[in-house]
Design a protein around this motif. Sequence first.
Motif, PDB file in Angstrom:
ATOM      1  N   GLN A 483       0.777  -1.215  -0.044  1.00  0.00           N
ATOM      2  CA  GLN A 483       0.056  -0.082  -0.077  1.00  0.00           C
ATOM      3  C   GLN A 483       0.665   1.331  -0.083  1.00  0.00           C
ATOM      4  OE1 GLN A 483      -2.673  -0.129   3.328  1.00  0.00           O
ATOM      5  NE2 GLN A 483      -4.171  -1.208   2.189  1.00  0.00           N
ATOM      6  N   ILE A 484       2.016   1.106   0.505  1.00  0.00           N
ATOM      7  CA  ILE A 484       3.034   2.358   0.584  1.00  0.00           C
ATOM      8  C   ILE A 484       3.771   2.236  -0.825  1.00  0.00           C
ATOM      9  CG2 ILE A 484       4.754   3.547   1.901  1.00  0.00           C
ATOM     10  CD1 ILE A 484       3.414   2.278   4.472  1.00  0.00           C
ATOM     11  N   THR A 485       3.784   3.678  -1.018  1.00  0.00           N
ATOM     12  CA  THR A 485       4.966   3.895  -2.427  1.00  0.00           C
ATOM     13  C   THR A 485       5.771   5.152  -1.908  1.00  0.00           C
ATOM     14  OG1 THR A 485       3.259   3.253  -3.772  1.00  0.00           O
ATOM     15  CG2 THR A 485       4.960   4.674  -4.855  1.00  0.00           C
ATOM     16  N   ILE A 486       7.153   4.986  -1.931  1.00  0.00           N
ATOM     17  CA  ILE A 486       8.088   6.006  -1.948  1.00  0.00           C
ATOM     18  C   ILE A 486       8.238   6.746  -3.330  1.00  0.00           C
ATOM     19  CG2 ILE A 486      10.308   6.729  -1.274  1.00  0.00           C
ATOM     20  CD1 ILE A 486       8.507   5.590   0.956  1.00  0.00           C
ATOM     21  N   VAL A 487       8.002   7.857  -3.339  1.00  0.00           N
ATOM     22  CA  VAL A 487       8.143   8.889  -4.619  1.00  0.00           C
ATOM     23  C   VAL A 487       9.170   9.643  -4.457  1.00  0.00           C
ATOM     24  CG1 VAL A 487       7.101  10.228  -6.360  1.00  0.00           C
ATOM     25  CG2 VAL A 487       5.753   8.237  -4.985  1.00  0.00           C
ATOM     26  N   LEU A 488      10.358   9.729  -5.342  1.00  0.00           N
ATOM     27  CA  LEU A 488      11.490  10.534  -5.237  1.00  0.00           C
ATOM     28  C   LEU A 488      11.122  11.666  -6.241  1.00  0.00           C
ATOM     29  CD1 LEU A 488      14.108  11.882  -4.345  1.00  0.00           C
ATOM     30  CD2 LEU A 488      15.213  10.171  -5.843  1.00  0.00           C
ATOM     31  N   ALA A 489      10.797  12.788  -6.100  1.00  0.00           N
ATOM     32  CA  ALA A 489      10.466  13.825  -7.288  1.00  0.00           C
ATOM     33  C   ALA A 489      11.733  14.555  -7.313  1.00  0.00           C
ATOM     34  CB  ALA A 489       9.193  14.619  -6.473  1.00  0.00           C
ATOM     35  N   THR A 490      12.038  14.972  -8.487  1.00  0.00           N
ATOM     36  CA  THR A 490      13.161  15.628  -9.160  1.00  0.00           C
ATOM     37  C   THR A 490      12.593  16.767  -9.731  1.00  0.00           C
ATOM     38  OG1 THR A 490      14.332  13.747  -9.176  1.00  0.00           O
ATOM     39  CG2 THR A 490      15.354  15.460 -10.347  1.00  0.00           C
ATOM     40  N   PHE A 491      13.070  17.968  -9.599  1.00  0.00           N
ATOM     41  CA  PHE A 491      12.699  19.088 -10.408  1.00  0.00           C
ATOM     42  C   PHE A 491      13.780  19.786 -11.136  1.00  0.00           C
ATOM     43  CE2 PHE A 491      10.368  18.712  -6.290  1.00  0.00           C
ATOM     44  CZ  PHE A 491       9.074  18.702  -6.520  1.00  0.00           C
ATOM     45  N   THR A 492      13.584  19.961 -12.251  1.00  0.00           N
ATOM     46  CA  THR A 492      14.498  20.699 -13.278  1.00  0.00           C
ATOM     47  C   THR A 492      14.028  21.909 -13.948  1.00  0.00           C
ATOM     48  OG1 THR A 492      15.291  18.011 -13.763  1.00  0.00           O
ATOM     49  CG2 THR A 492      16.125  19.848 -15.317  1.00  0.00           C
ATOM     50  N   ASN A 493      14.891  22.793 -14.014  1.00  0.00           N
ATOM     51  CA  ASN A 493      14.606  24.015 -14.613  1.00  0.00           C
ATOM     52  C   ASN A 493      14.858  24.064 -15.943  1.00  0.00           C
ATOM     53  OD1 ASN A 493      14.534  26.717 -15.123  1.00  0.00           O
ATOM     54  ND2 ASN A 493      15.606  27.468 -13.415  1.00  0.00           N
ATOM     55  N   LEU A 494      14.151  24.434 -16.728  1.00  0.00           N
ATOM     56  CA  LEU A 494      14.282  24.399 -18.097  1.00  0.00           C
ATOM     57  C   LEU A 494      14.736  25.726 -18.860  1.00  0.00           C
ATOM     58  CD1 LEU A 494      11.450  21.858 -19.390  1.00  0.00           C
ATOM     59  CD2 LEU A 494      13.856  21.315 -18.767  1.00  0.00           C
ATOM     60  N   THR A 495      14.809  26.771 -17.881  1.00  0.00           N
ATOM     61  CA  THR A 495      15.121  28.041 -18.462  1.00  0.00           C
ATOM     62  C   THR A 495      16.166  28.793 -18.094  1.00  0.00           C
ATOM     63  OG1 THR A 495      14.366  29.381 -16.466  1.00  0.00           O
ATOM     64  CG2 THR A 495      12.633  28.451 -17.928  1.00  0.00           C
ATOM     65  N   PRO A 496      16.708  29.495 -18.589  1.00  0.00           N
ATOM     66  CA  PRO A 496      18.018  30.325 -18.294  1.00  0.00           C
ATOM     67  C   PRO A 496      18.081  31.135 -17.019  1.00  0.00           C
ATOM     68  CG  PRO A 496      17.267  31.471 -20.034  1.00  0.00           C
ATOM     69  CD  PRO A 496      16.040  30.463 -19.874  1.00  0.00           C
ATOM     70  N   ASN A 497      16.980  31.103 -16.445  1.00  0.00           N
ATOM     71  CA  ASN A 497      16.783  31.949 -15.153  1.00  0.00           C
ATOM     72  C   ASN A 497      16.979  30.958 -13.809  1.00  0.00           C
ATOM     73  OD1 ASN A 497      16.471  34.591 -16.724  1.00  0.00           O
ATOM     74  ND2 ASN A 497      14.600  33.715 -17.223  1.00  0.00           N
ATOM     75  N   VAL A 498      17.196  31.532 -12.957  1.00  0.00           N
ATOM     76  CA  VAL A 498      17.455  30.709 -11.448  1.00  0.00           C
ATOM     77  C   VAL A 498      16.140  30.974 -11.065  1.00  0.00           C
ATOM     78  CG1 VAL A 498      18.211  30.481  -9.290  1.00  0.00           C
ATOM     79  CG2 VAL A 498      19.839  30.902 -11.379  1.00  0.00           C
ATOM     80  N   PHE A 499      15.372  29.719 -10.382  1.00  0.00           N
ATOM     81  CA  PHE A 499      14.080  29.709  -9.624  1.00  0.00           C
ATOM     82  C   PHE A 499      14.618  29.991  -8.252  1.00  0.00           C
ATOM     83  CE2 PHE A 499      11.496  27.086 -12.931  1.00  0.00           C
ATOM     84  CZ  PHE A 499      11.835  27.755 -13.767  1.00  0.00           C
ATOM     85  N   THR A 500      13.801  31.009  -7.395  1.00  0.00           N
ATOM     86  CA  THR A 500      14.123  31.273  -6.085  1.00  0.00           C
ATOM     87  C   THR A 500      12.696  30.934  -5.292  1.00  0.00           C
ATOM     88  OG1 THR A 500      13.773  33.572  -6.206  1.00  0.00           O
ATOM     89  CG2 THR A 500      16.176  32.800  -6.388  1.00  0.00           C
TER      90      THR A 500
END
Length: 576
Positions: A483-500
């Motif tokens: 019943q339990i699922t471990i999810v590793l979410a990976t976020f990738t920035n596709l733009t030339p600007n830094v996200f803060t």
Amino acid sequence: MSIEDNGGLRVLAINILGRFLSNRDNNIRYVALNMLMKAITVDAQAVQRHRATILECVKDSDASIRKRALELVYLLVNETNVKPLTKELIDYLEVSDQDFKGDLTAKICSIVEKFSPEKIWYIDQMLKVLAEAGNFVKDEVWHALIVVISNASDLHGYTVRALYKAFKTSSEQESLVRVAVWCIGEYGDMLMNNVGMLGIEDSVTVTDSDIVDVVEIAIKHHASDLTTKAMALIALLKLSSRFPSCSERIKDIIVHHKGSLVLELQQRSLEFNSIIDKHQNIRSTLVERMPILDEATFTTRRAGSLPAAVSTSGGASLNLPNGAVKPSTSLLVDLLDLSDDVPAAPSSSGGDFLQDLLGVDLSPAPTQSGTNQVQKAGTDVLLDLLSIGAHPVQSSSSTTDILSPIQNEKSPIATLDALLPSSSLSAQATSAKAAPMMDLLDGFSPSPSKPEDNGSVYPPLVAFESSSLRITFNFSKQPGNPQITIVLATFTNLTPNVFTDFIFQAAVPKFLQLHLDPASSNILPASGNGSITQNLRVTNNQHGKKSIVMRTRISYKINNKDTLEEAQINNFPRDL
């Protein structure tokens, strides 16, 4: 009146009704007022000619005539006559009976808000009402005034000076005190330095000590309730940064409430004292001015799109515009940033509200008793749909179990949520676990936890992709617990600007339970040169029957500009 094609007869009839208003017999005057209320929909201009007589009826000794005349005056107000009519009503407010002040105040506030030609006039009239009958003003009225003041940036100095003067003569009016305390906390430096003086003003000499005196009077006044004292404590904390020379005096006032019998004030006193003592380096950031409140959003919500705010048992609303702590259900809504100083989700219809808001399937799982399922809908939906960071709940009847990890750790940090920027929510969740109550702000850097490595049997899933952001999910299972699922979410920035200030939030339907670990960072490098990871643990109580579905909300800043992306993820593997 009933001969529709003859306007002259209608005017004659209305003039006769106008003469009836001067009759000594109360019954005749009451009948005339009733008929004029019907006639105004047919010929408003003819009724307007009798405005002065109708206003005199508002001051009548008979309560029924006063009330009916007030309703008629309310219908007569328009953009051209709002100023003289409002002046007449406010002048009468000063001498009216206590029993009539409530109705009269409500009508004046409604007229001013509806027909105000300019913000300075609106603020002036509302301050007159607050100074004369502030104890009769409803919470939403002074909330709306604070929103207008927040948006009138060129009038901040003028407003805080006007409130300071009004406080000196009307400190017993609770609503006036609240607005004055809020404005002094925000714009106290403008008051002392006479910033933004207008030509219609007289200069006023105020020292930083005088300003602190006002807040101290408000907090020590015997009639001040919890809401007023809570707002005053926050104003003192803000003034401690604005006026360093009064910092020690302010600290003494705050410390005085460490032994308060009211837990809310005791908690604020402890936390604020800790900020003044130990966190000088971040205090100015914590207590910076409130951002401009969205006037359009507030007006829409007042119109009835959301239910009224939850109040404490003492009746004092904690839905404060200066960032006071809110009840637990409201906090859950805040975590998803669904509400901003506004109302908590209702317990009786929470399912429908959240279903419309998040667009996810809230259909209840089969139970033995359908009636019980409906009755518990509000609690269960908040419990499961908004269980962000909450561990799997054992009992749906416990309100403490449905709180975020900040609350689950029993750390009284909710008050500071409103003072800290939203980007530090993840950091709080981690620091609250390790830090004692007096050091809530010491740990701002969460240490990312690593997922359990049980061997992935599912291919990676691109859960979301836009022109600027990609989210990839990697799945793993705990041995012996499908019943339990471990999810590793990976976020990738596709733009030339830094996200803060990057924040990922999620909600799930009621048959799922969701726990989010703190993210590895809140800064996402540009052009894919690095990523942010975050672990999610999903418990599927309908494993094998229903697939996982998730509603996500990602917020971040690009060059200090807020960006928000939302999505519903429906393509999870069916056997998760």
